[in-house]
Motif scaffolding. Sequence first.
Motif, mmCIF file in Angstrom:
data_model
loop_
_atom_site.group_PDB
_atom_site.id
_atom_site.type_symbol
_atom_site.label_atom_id
_atom_site.label_comp_id
_atom_site.label_asym_id
_atom_site.label_seq_id
_atom_site.Cartn_x
_atom_site.Cartn_y
_atom_site.Cartn_z
ATOM 1 N N LEU A 49 93.580 106.433 -33.766
ATOM 2 C CA LEU A 49 94.384 105.351 -34.325
ATOM 3 C C LEU A 49 93.569 104.434 -35.230
ATOM 4 O O LEU A 49 94.000 103.318 -35.531
ATOM 5 C CB LEU A 49 95.019 104.536 -33.193
ATOM 6 C CG LEU A 49 96.082 105.281 -32.390
ATOM 7 C CD1 LEU A 49 96.608 104.413 -31.263
ATOM 8 C CD2 LEU A 49 97.230 105.698 -33.288
ATOM 9 N N GLU A 50 92.412 104.891 -35.674
ATOM 10 C CA GLU A 50 91.631 104.089 -36.613
ATOM 11 C C GLU A 50 92.318 104.042 -37.970
ATOM 12 O O GLU A 50 92.749 105.080 -38.493
ATOM 13 C CB GLU A 50 90.244 104.699 -36.792
ATOM 14 C CG GLU A 50 89.188 104.115 -35.880
ATOM 15 C CD GLU A 50 87.810 104.449 -36.403
ATOM 16 O OE1 GLU A 50 87.080 103.524 -36.780
ATOM 17 O OE2 GLU A 50 87.473 105.633 -36.437
ATOM 18 N N GLY A 51 92.404 102.870 -38.532
ATOM 19 C CA GLY A 51 93.005 102.735 -39.850
ATOM 20 C C GLY A 51 93.926 101.544 -39.913
ATOM 21 O O GLY A 51 93.829 100.601 -39.117
ATOM 22 N N LEU A 52 94.847 101.588 -40.858
ATOM 23 C CA LEU A 52 95.808 100.516 -41.026
ATOM 24 C C LEU A 52 97.074 100.861 -40.253
ATOM 25 O O LEU A 52 97.709 101.888 -40.501
ATOM 26 C CB LEU A 52 96.126 100.327 -42.513
ATOM 27 C CG LEU A 52 96.857 99.033 -42.884
ATOM 28 C CD1 LEU A 52 95.963 97.824 -42.655
ATOM 29 C CD2 LEU A 52 97.309 99.075 -44.331
ATOM 30 N N PHE A 85 92.653 98.458 -37.762
ATOM 31 C CA PHE A 85 91.993 98.793 -36.496
ATOM 32 C C PHE A 85 90.785 99.684 -36.779
ATOM 33 O O PHE A 85 90.931 100.829 -37.206
ATOM 34 C CB PHE A 85 92.981 99.500 -35.567
ATOM 35 C CG PHE A 85 92.485 99.671 -34.156
ATOM 36 C CD1 PHE A 85 92.181 98.574 -33.371
ATOM 37 C CD2 PHE A 85 92.335 100.935 -33.613
ATOM 38 C CE1 PHE A 85 91.736 98.727 -32.071
ATOM 39 C CE2 PHE A 85 91.894 101.103 -32.312
ATOM 40 C CZ PHE A 85 91.590 99.992 -31.542
ATOM 41 N N GLU A 86 89.583 99.129 -36.545
ATOM 42 C CA GLU A 86 88.349 99.870 -36.766
ATOM 43 C C GLU A 86 87.621 100.066 -35.448
ATOM 44 O O GLU A 86 87.691 99.233 -34.550
ATOM 45 C CB GLU A 86 87.423 99.122 -37.724
ATOM 46 C CG GLU A 86 87.852 99.127 -39.167
ATOM 47 C CD GLU A 86 86.791 98.501 -40.057
ATOM 48 O OE1 GLU A 86 86.072 99.245 -40.743
ATOM 49 O OE2 GLU A 86 86.693 97.263 -40.055
ATOM 50 N N ASN A 87 86.888 101.148 -35.351
ATOM 51 C CA ASN A 87 86.088 101.442 -34.170
ATOM 52 C C ASN A 87 84.648 101.040 -34.436
ATOM 53 O O ASN A 87 83.987 101.617 -35.286
ATOM 54 C CB ASN A 87 86.169 102.934 -33.830
ATOM 55 C CG ASN A 87 85.574 103.249 -32.467
ATOM 56 O OD1 ASN A 87 84.512 102.762 -32.112
ATOM 57 N ND2 ASN A 87 86.269 104.069 -31.709
ATOM 58 N N PHE A 88 84.167 100.026 -33.674
ATOM 59 C CA PHE A 88 82.801 99.550 -33.843
ATOM 60 C C PHE A 88 81.940 99.914 -32.637
ATOM 61 O O PHE A 88 80.968 99.242 -32.332
ATOM 62 C CB PHE A 88 82.790 98.030 -34.008
ATOM 63 C CG PHE A 88 83.449 97.546 -35.261
ATOM 64 C CD1 PHE A 88 82.759 97.518 -36.457
ATOM 65 C CD2 PHE A 88 84.763 97.134 -35.242
ATOM 66 C CE1 PHE A 88 83.364 97.061 -37.614
ATOM 67 C CE2 PHE A 88 85.382 96.673 -36.401
ATOM 68 C CZ PHE A 88 84.675 96.637 -37.581
ATOM 69 N N SER A 89 82.299 100.994 -31.956
ATOM 70 C CA SER A 89 81.625 101.310 -30.695
ATOM 71 C C SER A 89 80.144 101.585 -30.857
ATOM 72 O O SER A 89 79.380 101.504 -29.890
ATOM 73 C CB SER A 89 82.296 102.525 -30.043
ATOM 74 O OG SER A 89 82.253 103.638 -30.900
ATOM 75 N N HIS A 114 91.710 105.663 -41.420
ATOM 76 C CA HIS A 114 90.544 104.886 -41.834
ATOM 77 C C HIS A 114 89.738 105.606 -42.913
ATOM 78 O O HIS A 114 89.231 104.974 -43.854
ATOM 79 C CB HIS A 114 89.669 104.616 -40.606
ATOM 80 C CG HIS A 114 88.515 103.708 -40.873
ATOM 81 N ND1 HIS A 114 87.296 104.162 -41.323
ATOM 82 C CD2 HIS A 114 88.402 102.362 -40.767
ATOM 83 C CE1 HIS A 114 86.476 103.141 -41.472
ATOM 84 N NE2 HIS A 114 87.114 102.038 -41.143
ATOM 85 N N SER A 115 89.623 106.923 -42.802
ATOM 86 C CA SER A 115 88.837 107.695 -43.772
ATOM 87 C C SER A 115 89.389 107.557 -45.187
ATOM 88 O O SER A 115 88.633 107.476 -46.165
ATOM 89 C CB SER A 115 88.809 109.171 -43.374
ATOM 90 O OG SER A 115 90.122 109.688 -43.273
ATOM 91 N N GLU A 118 88.646 103.984 -46.473
ATOM 92 C CA GLU A 118 87.241 103.861 -46.861
ATOM 93 C C GLU A 118 87.012 104.445 -48.243
ATOM 94 O O GLU A 118 86.233 103.922 -49.047
ATOM 95 C CB GLU A 118 86.351 104.564 -45.839
ATOM 96 C CG GLU A 118 86.123 103.778 -44.559
ATOM 97 C CD GLU A 118 85.385 102.476 -44.829
ATOM 98 O OE1 GLU A 118 84.249 102.524 -45.343
ATOM 99 O OE2 GLU A 118 85.960 101.411 -44.534
ATOM 100 N N LEU A 119 87.691 105.534 -48.526
ATOM 101 C CA LEU A 119 87.560 106.182 -49.828
ATOM 102 C C LEU A 119 88.020 105.252 -50.944
ATOM 103 O O LEU A 119 87.341 105.098 -51.973
ATOM 104 C CB LEU A 119 88.384 107.476 -49.845
ATOM 105 C CG LEU A 119 88.436 108.243 -51.175
ATOM 106 C CD1 LEU A 119 87.052 108.761 -51.539
ATOM 107 C CD2 LEU A 119 89.436 109.388 -51.072
ATOM 108 N N PHE A 120 89.143 104.580 -50.724
ATOM 109 C CA PHE A 120 89.715 103.760 -51.786
ATOM 110 C C PHE A 120 89.194 102.328 -51.793
ATOM 111 O O PHE A 120 89.306 101.643 -52.813
ATOM 112 C CB PHE A 120 91.240 103.788 -51.701
ATOM 113 C CG PHE A 120 91.825 105.136 -52.011
ATOM 114 C CD1 PHE A 120 91.538 105.752 -53.221
ATOM 115 C CD2 PHE A 120 92.620 105.801 -51.097
ATOM 116 C CE1 PHE A 120 92.050 107.007 -53.523
ATOM 117 C CE2 PHE A 120 93.132 107.057 -51.383
ATOM 118 C CZ PHE A 120 92.844 107.660 -52.602
ATOM 119 N N ARG A 121 88.611 101.880 -50.694
ATOM 120 C CA ARG A 121 88.015 100.547 -50.719
ATOM 121 C C ARG A 121 86.746 100.558 -51.562
ATOM 122 O O ARG A 121 86.335 99.538 -52.109
ATOM 123 C CB ARG A 121 87.747 100.027 -49.306
ATOM 124 C CG ARG A 121 86.498 100.567 -48.633
ATOM 125 C CD ARG A 121 86.404 100.160 -47.176
ATOM 126 N NE ARG A 121 86.404 98.720 -47.023
ATOM 127 C CZ ARG A 121 86.396 98.111 -45.834
ATOM 128 N NH1 ARG A 121 86.422 98.836 -44.723
ATOM 129 N NH2 ARG A 121 86.379 96.799 -45.764
#
Length: 217
Positions: A49-52, A85-89, A114-115, A118-121
């Motif tokens: 569920l990582e991402g927007l 929602f990002e994973n910072f584990s 999220h991937s 990250e590409l477009f950010r």
Amino acid sequence: MISKEDIRHLEKIFPFWQDIKQNDRAKIILSSRILSLKKNSIFFNSYELEGLLFLKSGKLRFFLSSLDSRELPLYYLNKMEIEFFENFSNNSETIASDIAFIAEENSEILLIPHSVLELFRNKYSIMEKFLHNLTKEKFSKSILSLQNILLIPLKDRLLNFLYSLNKTEVFFTHEEIAKNLGSSREVISRNLKILEKENFLKINRKKLIILNRGEIL
């Protein structure tokens, strides 16, 4: 493939949608997917569920999972709201590593991975600013919630929580209220009895009856 309605949601999620190249918009559309979450489903740092997250329906409660298994409440995500929602584990220096969430109701999410973000950010500065602001907003809400836990007496937070439900009859169990306030069932029960003595509410076997609806503190 997501529906035409969901594509319209994407246009609302990203105010700069038309500033993204058509091929890149297509990549976002093709990578997005719809997820259905059952009530009481819990997600701890889930890569799935990582991402927007765009909440199409339902309600999510975000909380901080502590070492002693307590849930420190942070904030809610309501229908038509978004969450980055990002994973910072892998980063032990940030509290975000322990952020989790639970579906308070059966919920449906439009997820942009999220991937892809990250590409477009890295390609669009406006996307980077957008995601940065979402992260900053989440951090601010989290800090405010933790400050409330530390600085506002539990009895007042309990009363505020009950008022915020905007109901005269509340069917939450003491355990459910405790999870929402980052406390224990025993402490909540004790404070409810105090509020009952002060004529703010009446404790029934299966519900709480709000008697005195005042202003939220």
